[in-house]
Design an enzyme around this catalytic site. Sequence first.
Site, short mmCIF file in Angstrom:
data_model
loop_
_atom_site.label_atom_id
_atom_site.label_comp_id
_atom_site.label_asym_id
_atom_site.label_seq_id
_atom_site.Cartn_x
_atom_site.Cartn_y
_atom_site.Cartn_z
N ASP A 179 -39.84 -16.80 2.85
CA ASP A 179 -39.54 -17.66 1.52
C ASP A 179 -40.49 -18.18 0.36
O ASP A 179 -41.22 -17.64 1.29
CB ASP A 179 -37.86 -17.67 2.08
CG ASP A 179 -36.66 -18.02 1.54
OD1 ASP A 179 -36.80 -17.79 -0.49
OD2 ASP A 179 -35.63 -17.62 1.10
N HIS A 224 -28.31 -8.65 -5.98
CA HIS A 224 -27.28 -9.12 -7.06
C HIS A 224 -28.01 -10.19 -7.90
O HIS A 224 -27.05 -10.24 -9.06
CB HIS A 224 -25.80 -9.25 -5.94
CG HIS A 224 -25.99 -10.88 -5.31
ND1 HIS A 224 -26.94 -10.69 -4.22
CD2 HIS A 224 -25.67 -12.15 -5.85
CE1 HIS A 224 -26.98 -12.30 -3.96
NE2 HIS A 224 -25.49 -12.81 -5.16
#
Length: 270
Positions: A179, A224
């Site tokens: 990340d 999403h």
Amino acid sequence: MKTSRVSQLVCSISSNTATVEAYLESQGLPSPSFNVDAPRDLGIPPDANDIEDARRAALEATIELQDLLQGPTALLRPVTVEAMHTFKGCEPNETGHALAQNTKDNMFDWLEKHPDKARRFNSAVSTLVPSGRAATLLKESFDWNSIGDGTVVDVGGASGAISIMLAKDFPALNFVVQDLPKALEGTAERLPRDLIHRIKFMNHDFFTDQTVVADAYLLRAIFHNWPDAYCVKILQRLIPALKPGARIIVNDSIVPPPGTLSLLAERNVR
């Protein structure tokens, strides 16, 4: 005289709420409240289908009634309407959020510049996990043992909570949690001691080429948040590291066409 939709909704709310209240009273359960000592949920068991149906019907009627009484302008909120007229493309920074905050950043870049807001945002969304993305479903819906003692890259894995869960249940697996630096701050220090040799943390932007050659790449709750073209870019960035037989595992929400879900389910997924 024909009964108005508003009146129909009021009757539905009244009758279904009465059903739920009668059940709670019959089971010795407290009436819903936000008192400090109130229970966290209503206590309706999974097998009480008729009571759950009444609860959902009351909620859906309440939502529709509120929408009708607000009207389209108030319901959509001015900033949303303005964004729909201002932006004609599908860029991640062409949103109501960008207009409201007077920024050209997409929401995630903006949050990175506002850490206090980011902490509040992360805390809020952690409570909104759709049933399709429940951690237990991920664990049960893929044959993790088929990877053997291989390595799984948890792309955009943030705190590493999912990798930690999987590492505990599948002790042969190894994980690399990737990340951005801000998302990984303090994560290694919080890792359980018995997993420090099997879970590694690595700074990585998933819009850049993947550098870790692994047996599987997990993308959970990533797509999403991005327009389709950006989802394609994220997948393309995996290609340089893919070896024969490597798996790409996607765990995310798929929103069905409008009008195919109940009102409550529709509101939750959109």
